[in-house]
Enzyme design. Sequence first.
Site, PDB file in Angstrom:
ATOM      1  N   LYS A 137      -7.726 -11.884  10.582  1.00  0.00           N
ATOM      2  CA  LYS A 137      -7.668 -11.606   8.502  1.00  0.00           C
ATOM      3  C   LYS A 137      -6.562 -12.917   7.998  1.00  0.00           C
ATOM      4  O   LYS A 137      -7.485 -13.408   7.725  1.00  0.00           O
ATOM      5  CB  LYS A 137      -8.001 -10.525   8.241  1.00  0.00           C
ATOM      6  CG  LYS A 137      -9.191  -9.858   7.832  1.00  0.00           C
ATOM      7  CD  LYS A 137      -9.180  -8.904   7.279  1.00  0.00           C
ATOM      8  CE  LYS A 137     -10.353  -7.944   7.119  1.00  0.00           C
ATOM      9  NZ  LYS A 137     -11.133  -6.817   6.217  1.00  0.00           N
ATOM     10  N   SER A 153     -19.094  -3.500  15.376  1.00  0.00           N
ATOM     11  CA  SER A 153     -19.340  -3.377  13.703  1.00  0.00           C
ATOM     12  C   SER A 153     -21.082  -3.531  13.686  1.00  0.00           C
ATOM     13  O   SER A 153     -21.700  -3.631  14.182  1.00  0.00           O
ATOM     14  CB  SER A 153     -19.635  -4.728  14.169  1.00  0.00           C
ATOM     15  OG  SER A 153     -19.288  -5.768  12.490  1.00  0.00           O
ATOM     16  N   SER A 173     -21.989  -5.656  10.924  1.00  0.00           N
ATOM     17  CA  SER A 173     -22.472  -6.477  10.389  1.00  0.00           C
ATOM     18  C   SER A 173     -23.513  -7.724  10.606  1.00  0.00           C
ATOM     19  O   SER A 173     -24.496  -7.936  10.581  1.00  0.00           O
ATOM     20  CB  SER A 173     -21.496  -7.744  10.143  1.00  0.00           C
ATOM     21  OG  SER A 173     -20.747  -7.396   9.897  1.00  0.00           O
TER      22      SER A 173
HETATM   23  P1  NAP Z   1      -4.047  -2.217   7.835  1.00  0.00           P
HETATM   24  O1  NAP Z   1      -4.156  -3.791   7.062  1.00  0.00           O
HETATM   25  O2  NAP Z   1      -3.186  -2.521   8.742  1.00  0.00           O
HETATM   26  O3  NAP Z   1      -3.482  -1.612   6.424  1.00  0.00           O
HETATM   27  C1  NAP Z   1      -3.161   0.086   6.329  1.00  0.00           C
HETATM   28  C2  NAP Z   1      -2.569   0.724   4.965  1.00  0.00           C
HETATM   29  O4  NAP Z   1      -1.819   1.869   5.010  1.00  0.00           O
HETATM   30  C3  NAP Z   1      -1.617  -0.042   5.070  1.00  0.00           C
HETATM   31  O5  NAP Z   1      -0.489  -0.116   3.725  1.00  0.00           O
HETATM   32  C4  NAP Z   1      -0.826   1.309   5.544  1.00  0.00           C
HETATM   33  O6  NAP Z   1       1.285   1.326   5.362  1.00  0.00           O
HETATM   34  C5  NAP Z   1      -1.278   2.301   5.400  1.00  0.00           C
HETATM   35  N1  NAP Z   1      -0.682   3.343   6.258  1.00  0.00           N
HETATM   36  C6  NAP Z   1      -1.388   3.511   7.043  1.00  0.00           C
HETATM   37  N2  NAP Z   1      -1.046   4.840   8.056  1.00  0.00           N
HETATM   38  C7  NAP Z   1      -0.068   5.122   7.296  1.00  0.00           C
HETATM   39  C8  NAP Z   1       0.334   6.602   6.591  1.00  0.00           C
HETATM   40  N3  NAP Z   1       0.457   6.961   7.807  1.00  0.00           N
HETATM   41  N4  NAP Z   1       0.972   7.051   6.061  1.00  0.00           N
HETATM   42  C9  NAP Z   1       0.902   6.119   4.959  1.00  0.00           C
HETATM   43  N5  NAP Z   1       0.225   5.020   4.518  1.00  0.00           N
HETATM   44  C10 NAP Z   1      -0.145   4.521   5.723  1.00  0.00           C
HETATM   45  O7  NAP Z   1      -5.346  -1.825   7.136  1.00  0.00           O
HETATM   46  P2  NAP Z   1      -6.773  -2.462   6.880  1.00  0.00           P
HETATM   47  O8  NAP Z   1      -7.442  -3.497   7.302  1.00  0.00           O
HETATM   48  O9  NAP Z   1      -6.090  -2.808   5.263  1.00  0.00           O
HETATM   49  O10 NAP Z   1      -7.156  -1.430   6.513  1.00  0.00           O
HETATM   50  C11 NAP Z   1      -7.334   0.126   6.079  1.00  0.00           C
HETATM   51  C12 NAP Z   1      -8.400   1.326   6.055  1.00  0.00           C
HETATM   52  O11 NAP Z   1      -9.488   0.529   4.963  1.00  0.00           O
HETATM   53  C13 NAP Z   1      -8.980   1.018   7.714  1.00  0.00           C
HETATM   54  O12 NAP Z   1      -9.593   2.781   7.615  1.00  0.00           O
HETATM   55  C14 NAP Z   1     -10.524   0.347   7.237  1.00  0.00           C
HETATM   56  O13 NAP Z   1     -11.002   0.453   8.335  1.00  0.00           O
HETATM   57  C15 NAP Z   1     -10.883   0.277   6.378  1.00  0.00           C
HETATM   58  N6  NAP Z   1     -11.494  -0.675   6.032  1.00  0.00           N
HETATM   59  C16 NAP Z   1     -12.686  -0.460   5.030  1.00  0.00           C
HETATM   60  C17 NAP Z   1     -13.669  -1.468   4.878  1.00  0.00           C
HETATM   61  C18 NAP Z   1     -14.741  -1.663   4.372  1.00  0.00           C
HETATM   62  O14 NAP Z   1     -15.890  -2.226   4.092  1.00  0.00           O
HETATM   63  N7  NAP Z   1     -14.677   0.077   3.993  1.00  0.00           N
HETATM   64  C19 NAP Z   1     -12.914  -2.927   4.672  1.00  0.00           C
HETATM   65  C20 NAP Z   1     -11.287  -3.095   5.479  1.00  0.00           C
HETATM   66  C21 NAP Z   1     -11.111  -2.211   5.603  1.00  0.00           C
HETATM   67  P3  NAP Z   1       2.497   0.422   5.968  1.00  0.00           P
HETATM   68  O15 NAP Z   1       2.200  -0.944   5.121  1.00  0.00           O
HETATM   69  O16 NAP Z   1       3.497   1.047   5.166  1.00  0.00           O
HETATM   70  O17 NAP Z   1       1.750   0.052   6.868  1.00  0.00           O
END
Ligand code: NAP
Length: 303
Positions: A75, A25, A27
Amino acid sequence: MSQLTDLIDGRTRLYGLFAHPAEHSLSPLMHNLSFQRRQINAVYLAFDLTSDFSGAIQSIRELNMGGVNLSMPFKKQVIPYLDELTPTAKIVGAVNTVIHRQGRLIGANTDGTGFFENLRAHHYVIKNKTVTILGAGGAGLSIIAAGASEGLRMIHVFKRHNATFPKVEARLRDLARFYQTPIRLYAYDDRTNLQRAVRASDFLINTTHIGMGNDRQSMPLTGEEMKLLLPTTVVCDVIYEPRKTRLLLAAEASGCETVNGLGMLIYQGAQSFKLWTHEEMPVDAVRAAIEKESENKNGGIGS
Ligand code: NAP
């Protein structure tokens, strides 16, 4: 500037991250640098929790911690332990920041507001714009909620049509009603509407995992769909490792401006910092420290 250890004494307040895994992290770097710069007597540690989550939450009160951040996989899990949720955290159903105020634990979600704060820092106008959001997991929903509260004109959301689809549909209905903003949900494989939405959008935002980790060579849109992008569309990815996903590289090749996830990471942290301390995070210093750390680790940014 004083060293961190010069500041630690009997009154030092503890903040932290509860996550698994937690060791990579950024953070601790962000918050400890900010505590030092703002001369706040506090430290921030990352805790890799592998068991007894409820005990960890209880320790926020027991140790009189100032607050914690939560990351994967806590979360959602944290919600039953909290005394209060902000309206956004409640509708999104996920918390990334807990504020400890006189024995009460308040859950907030700064991911989405951090995303838009970063766009504002890049001088983009958000109000009355149309956005397409790919994915509706934790980050996606948080961005949708924040976007709706920012007065977007229309939000198109694309998500796989699987078991979680109806639940997300219900959440988006609540969000649209609460913020009086039109939100349309489509199946991810509804390519006709995806192409239509991409063409009509001021911002395209990838919130899926596509493009990170072992999936670095993948893109959430096909090469043909990328050609539909107008050069005025700003293409954003919440992924920050790599700094330039294939989506962002392809968007740049199409003449679009791009924004990666690093700014979102910094501004979600800045908003947690403000909720805890009522002070501004020194975001430029934090960004410089992260880039330096990344250079030291990887031998260069974006690798
Ligand atoms: P999450 O809750 O697991 O959600 C992931 C989303 O992506 C879900 O809607 C999932 O679809 C979709 N998905 C995953 N693989 C897919 C595929 N092959 N085709 C289509 N849709 C797909 O994860 P999250 O916490 O939101 O994190 C998502 C991303 O955001 C990660 O890369 C994470 O590192 C990044 N992130 C960045 C920050 C930042 O501060 N920059 C903060 C938080 C998260 P389904 O709903 O259909 O399963």
